[in-house]
Design an enzyme around this catalytic site. Structure first.
Site, PDB file in Angstrom:
ATOM      1  N   CYS A 187      34.952  69.683   1.904  1.00 37.83           N
ATOM      2  CA  CYS A 187      36.265  68.956   1.778  1.00 37.83           C
ATOM      3  C   CYS A 187      37.380  69.555   1.076  1.00 37.83           C
ATOM      4  O   CYS A 187      37.811  70.696   1.840  1.00 37.83           O
ATOM      5  CB  CYS A 187      35.786  67.642   0.678  1.00 37.83           C
ATOM      6  SG  CYS A 187      37.152  66.430   0.585  1.00 37.83           S
ATOM      7  N   HIS A 221      31.383  65.364   3.637  1.00 35.24           N
ATOM      8  CA  HIS A 221      30.822  65.623   2.489  1.00 35.24           C
ATOM      9  C   HIS A 221      29.169  65.417   2.935  1.00 35.24           C
ATOM     10  O   HIS A 221      28.700  64.237   3.046  1.00 35.24           O
ATOM     11  CB  HIS A 221      30.844  64.594   1.246  1.00 35.24           C
ATOM     12  CG  HIS A 221      32.325  64.501   0.650  1.00 35.24           C
ATOM     13  ND1 HIS A 221      32.284  65.497  -0.296  1.00 35.24           N
ATOM     14  CD2 HIS A 221      33.342  64.082   0.859  1.00 35.24           C
ATOM     15  CE1 HIS A 221      33.442  65.395  -0.831  1.00 35.24           C
ATOM     16  NE2 HIS A 221      34.220  64.610  -0.164  1.00 35.24           N
ATOM     17  N   GLU A 246      26.712  66.225   1.237  1.00 39.53           N
ATOM     18  CA  GLU A 246      25.884  65.980   0.285  1.00 39.53           C
ATOM     19  C   GLU A 246      25.771  64.232   0.106  1.00 39.53           C
ATOM     20  O   GLU A 246      25.028  63.418  -0.499  1.00 39.53           O
ATOM     21  CB  GLU A 246      26.405  66.398  -1.027  1.00 39.53           C
ATOM     22  CG  GLU A 246      27.680  65.692  -1.670  1.00 39.53           C
ATOM     23  CD  GLU A 246      28.893  66.473  -1.192  1.00 39.53           C
ATOM     24  OE1 GLU A 246      29.931  66.220  -1.588  1.00 39.53           O
ATOM     25  OE2 GLU A 246      28.815  67.011   0.011  1.00 39.53           O
TER      26      GLU A 246
END
Length: 196
Positions: free
Chosen positions: A76, A178, A180
């Site tokens: 990001c 993202h 994650e």
């Protein structure tokens, strides 16, 4: 083992939770001497690119990051820091890749920030996207994007405009989404990064 650049501008908890889920060991990098302890480096980031760059400068790590020869992944804002300049705060960044980070406003007739799931289309065979379904969906939250440049683009996304959602230059990689927060596809991408 992953070293995470700890400069106060990253969503560290989500990232470490994802690494815990997939069994990848990690620790924080707080000073230059820590970098040699890790095979791979992640630069996380959320929020304002200009402010993030100031925080990164305050750590004294900027020159050592640019000299790294081991794999580096910016996530990001961490990806945006790898570019030359951001319109966000008129900020001069690490300039690992000679490309610009631009604002969606005045360029798209869509809601800004770009938030939610969107398709990521790889442009070439890259280890970063191995064993991930073509045109898989990943989770995005951002108001600024990296201009599309085929020299550096690993994958692109369309949000009213085609932009680079994954980039690479030598050992430096970046993803705008993202991983994650992107379920199995994101976890696979993190695993792939660890094998580069």
């Amino acid at each position: 083992m992953i070293g995470i650049i700890n400069y106060g501008a990253g969503n560290i908890f989500s990232l470490t939770a994802a690494l815990d889920r997939i069994g990848i060991e990690y620790a924080m990098i707080n000073e230059e001497g820590d970098m040699e302890n890790y095979s791979h480096i992640i630069i996380p980031g959320v929020g304002h690119a200009g402010a993030a760059m100031q925080k990164l400068k305050a750590t004294g790590l900027t020159s050592s990051i640019k000299k790294l020869e081991k794999p580096v992944l910016g996530i990001c804002v961490g990806m945006q820091l790898l570019t030359r300049h951001s319109e966000e705060g008129d900020a001069h960044l690490l300039n690992v890749m000679d490309i610009e980070t631009l604002h969606f406003a005045n360029r798209v007739n869509l809601k800004v920030p770009h938030m939610g799931w969107n398709k990521v289309s790889p442009m070439q065979n890259s280890k970063l996207f191995q064993n991930i379904e073509k045109d898989a969906y990943f989770y995005f939250v951002h108001s600024y994007f990296i201009e599309y440049n085929p020299t550096f683009t690993l994958a692109y996304t369309d949000y009213g405009i085609k932009y680079s959602s994954a980039i690479q230059y030598n050992n430096f990689y970046g993803v705008q989404f993202h991983p994650e927060k992107s379920g199995k596809a994101g976890e696979q991408l993190l695993k792939n990064f660890c094998t580069i």
